[in-house]
Write a protein that holds these residues in place. Structure first.
Motif, PDB file in Angstrom:
ATOM      1  N   THR A   4       4.589 -11.260  -3.803  1.00 16.66           N
ATOM      2  CA  THR A   4       3.209 -10.903  -3.445  1.00 16.66           C
ATOM      3  C   THR A   4       3.129 -10.585  -1.957  1.00 16.66           C
ATOM      4  OG1 THR A   4       2.527 -13.186  -2.944  1.00 16.66           O
ATOM      5  CG2 THR A   4       2.297 -12.437  -5.229  1.00 16.66           C
ATOM      6  N   LYS A   6       0.047 -10.361   1.277  1.00 17.50           N
ATOM      7  CA  LYS A   6      -1.322 -10.560   1.742  1.00 17.50           C
ATOM      8  C   LYS A   6      -1.471  -9.831   3.068  1.00 17.50           C
ATOM      9  CE  LYS A   6      -4.760 -14.248   2.510  1.00 17.50           C
ATOM     10  NZ  LYS A   6      -5.567 -14.016   1.296  1.00 17.50           N
ATOM     11  N   TYR A  19       1.751  -8.628   7.776  1.00 21.35           N
ATOM     12  CA  TYR A  19       1.867  -8.579   6.315  1.00 21.35           C
ATOM     13  C   TYR A  19       2.635  -9.820   5.860  1.00 21.35           C
ATOM     14  CZ  TYR A  19       1.242  -3.789   7.950  1.00 21.35           C
ATOM     15  OH  TYR A  19       0.806  -2.670   8.619  1.00 21.35           O
ATOM     16  N   GLU A  27       8.430 -17.652   2.291  1.00 19.63           N
ATOM     17  CA  GLU A  27       7.331 -16.838   2.809  1.00 19.63           C
ATOM     18  C   GLU A  27       7.675 -16.359   4.215  1.00 19.63           C
ATOM     19  OE1 GLU A  27       3.121 -18.215   1.300  1.00 19.63           O
ATOM     20  OE2 GLU A  27       4.307 -19.991   1.744  1.00 19.63           O
ATOM     21  N   GLU A 458      -6.760  -8.959   1.721  1.00 19.20           N
ATOM     22  CA  GLU A 458      -6.527  -8.665   0.302  1.00 19.20           C
ATOM     23  C   GLU A 458      -5.062  -8.950  -0.052  1.00 19.20           C
ATOM     24  OE1 GLU A 458      -7.558  -5.143  -2.955  1.00 19.20           O
ATOM     25  OE2 GLU A 458      -7.558  -4.680  -0.803  1.00 19.20           O
ATOM     26  N   SER A 459      -4.850  -9.462  -1.271  1.00 16.16           N
ATOM     27  CA  SER A 459      -3.502  -9.783  -1.743  1.00 16.16           C
ATOM     28  C   SER A 459      -3.142  -8.903  -2.944  1.00 16.16           C
ATOM     29  CB  SER A 459      -3.412 -11.250  -2.167  1.00 16.16           C
ATOM     30  OG  SER A 459      -3.611 -12.108  -1.053  1.00 16.16           O
TER      31      SER A 459
END
Length: 466
Positions: A4, A6, A19, A27, A458-459
């Motif tokens: 993912t 974000k 990002y 992460e 927004e993800s």
């Protein structure tokens, strides 16, 4: 494995690139920029980071401009202690820029406290020089075109992006249990015919692309920028005026110095004193000698007697006392000083003292983001606020095209066309809403790309079960 992203910045705006990538057990952040420009954007620098910085494990930088590295001291101050990957020149440039940023923020907070124009009773800097210095031990410099691992499942390779010394396109390869996926971050792309830097590298394959869109809505005029620069200088000198060039200390200052040297040598502008009033720009110029392999000026700098960064008309001003003497300067001379968007730094003093004089000229040589003082001057506003005072804009304002560090729309499209197959998804980032929207539509119409302009915070789920 799920992947993912974000968007913590550079989403429908041209600043604050950050990002956040999550591959489950790891992460990491691609770029760690400061928000600049409008007050509502700058306030985001003070927002709480969306995850504990202590939990984030690495940062991958594309280049050393403040809108890509300027948040690092705040993040480290708040607990991040992982490796920060970047190219060798980016590490050295970042040290120069972050120290300067910490110093400027300390000075601006103190000035606001002294003059009482802050809305806070006791204004504080976002971070200090000491906070900036705490970042340096975390840098892990890397070579161009040599893959390196930041996790057993994540490999990164840097390629030349142009733009500024050390700027890179980052290819991130994620190795899942069943599939391998390629993410390509353009960073900021430079011009294809820059006399100093190499052109952006074409990347053949990617599953997901992040493409900047600073100039996604415009095509640079088909002119020689050095001739436009000469016209602005000659026009001002004809009025016996002083030329002020607000220039980004990294990249644009060196290009301007290169052109000014050539123009004087060829007799296209009068021989006149040039004052480089920026300790940071002076330090950056010296790095071009240290990193010969990363630019095209090797032959030029080999002339040790005279070259663009060392000649009789060029004067390096490091000390504040020297800078202050330029407030009283009159007549034919050129001051180059940061910042490039007139948002802070020593150029503010020069604008404060010299904007009211109709003989003078202010020559902007780079992009002016929405909400910046530079944009207001280029837009023709008759008054600007400097140090809490309204200053009359009587000097003539020039905007020299073709000297920007950013690829224009045609060059962005040329880079996009370098992919052998269209990516499954392309995020159009680092551009104001109009420029991002125009480039996104053009990529969709002409190349069939699936483009998305992300919103702030927004993800997106990029891959599942790889």
């Amino acid at each position: 494995m799920d992947v993912t992203v974000k968007f913590l910045g550079a989403a429908a705006t041209v600043t604050g690139s950050r990002y956040l990538l999550d591959i489950g057990e790891f992460e990491f952040l691609v770029d760690c920029g400061l928000f600049q420009g409008r007050k509502e954007l700058r306030r985001r620098n003070w927002d709480k980071f969306p995850m504990p910085p202590t939990d984030m494990e690495a940062i991958v930088l594309t280049h050393a401009h403040m809108d890509h590295i300027g948040y690092l001291p705040k993040l480290v101050k708040d607990g991040f202690s992982g490796p920060i990957y970047c190219t060798d020149p980016t590490a050295e440039l970042a040290k120069i820029l972050l120290l300067d940023s910490g110093k400027l923020q300390e000075e601006e907070a103190e000035y606001a406290r002294k003059k009482g124009y802050s809305s806070h009773d006791d204004p504080q800097p976002l971070y200090t020089v000491e906070d900036a210095e705490a970042v340096f031990p975390l840098f892990v410099p890397q070579n161009f075109k040599k893959p390196f691992s930041i996790h057993p499942s994540v490999e990164v390779t840097y390629y030349h992006a142009g733009h500024i010394l050390g700027a890179a396109i980052a290819k991130v390869v994620i190795k899942g249990d069943t599939q391998t996926k390629k993410l390509v971050f353009s960073g900021d792309l430079g011009r294809y015919h820059d006399p100093i830097l190499y052109p952006p590298t074409l990347i053949p394959e990617a599953d997901v692309v992040w493409i900047e869109s600073t100039y996604g809505d415009r095509v640079a005029a088909a002119i020689k920028p050095e001739e436009e620069l000469a016209r602005a200088i000659n026009d001002t000198f004809d009025r016996d005026g002083l030329v002020i060039i607000p220039a980004f200390a990294v990249g644009r200052t060196q290009l301007v110095m290169y052109y000014l040297y050539q123009l004087m040598k060829k007799g296209k502008i009068p021989s006149a004193p040039i004052y480089l009033d920026s300790p940071m720009a002076i330090n950056v110029s010296n790095l071009y000698k240290d990193f010969h392999q990363d630019h095209q000026l090797v032959a030029v700098l080999d002339d040790h007697v005279q070259h663009p960064f060392q000649h009789s008309q060029l004067h390096y001003y490091r000390k504040q006392e020297q800078s202050r003497t330029l407030n009283d300067l009159k007549g034919r001379a050129i001051i180059i000083s940061a910042s490039g968007m007139a948002t802070g730094g020593r150029v503010m003093h020069h604008l404060f003292h010299h904007l009211p004089n109709e003989k003078n000229g202010v020559v902007f040589v780079g992009y002016q983001a929405d909400g910046t003082r530079g944009r207001r001057l280029v837009n023709g506003e008759p008054m600007v606020s400097i140090y809490g005072q309204q200053v009359a804009v009587n000097a003539k304002i020039y905007s020299v095209e073709g000297l920007s560090a950013h690829a224009d729309q045609n060059e962005l499209m040329e880079w996009a066309e370098g992919f052998n197959e269209k990516p499954k998804l392309a995020f159009v980032v680092h551009g104001e809403e109009e420029s991002a929207g125009i480039l996104a539509q053009k990529l969709k119409n002409e190349l069939g790309w699936n483009t998305v302009i992300p919103n702030y915070l927004e993800s997106f789920v990029l891959f599942t079960g790889i």
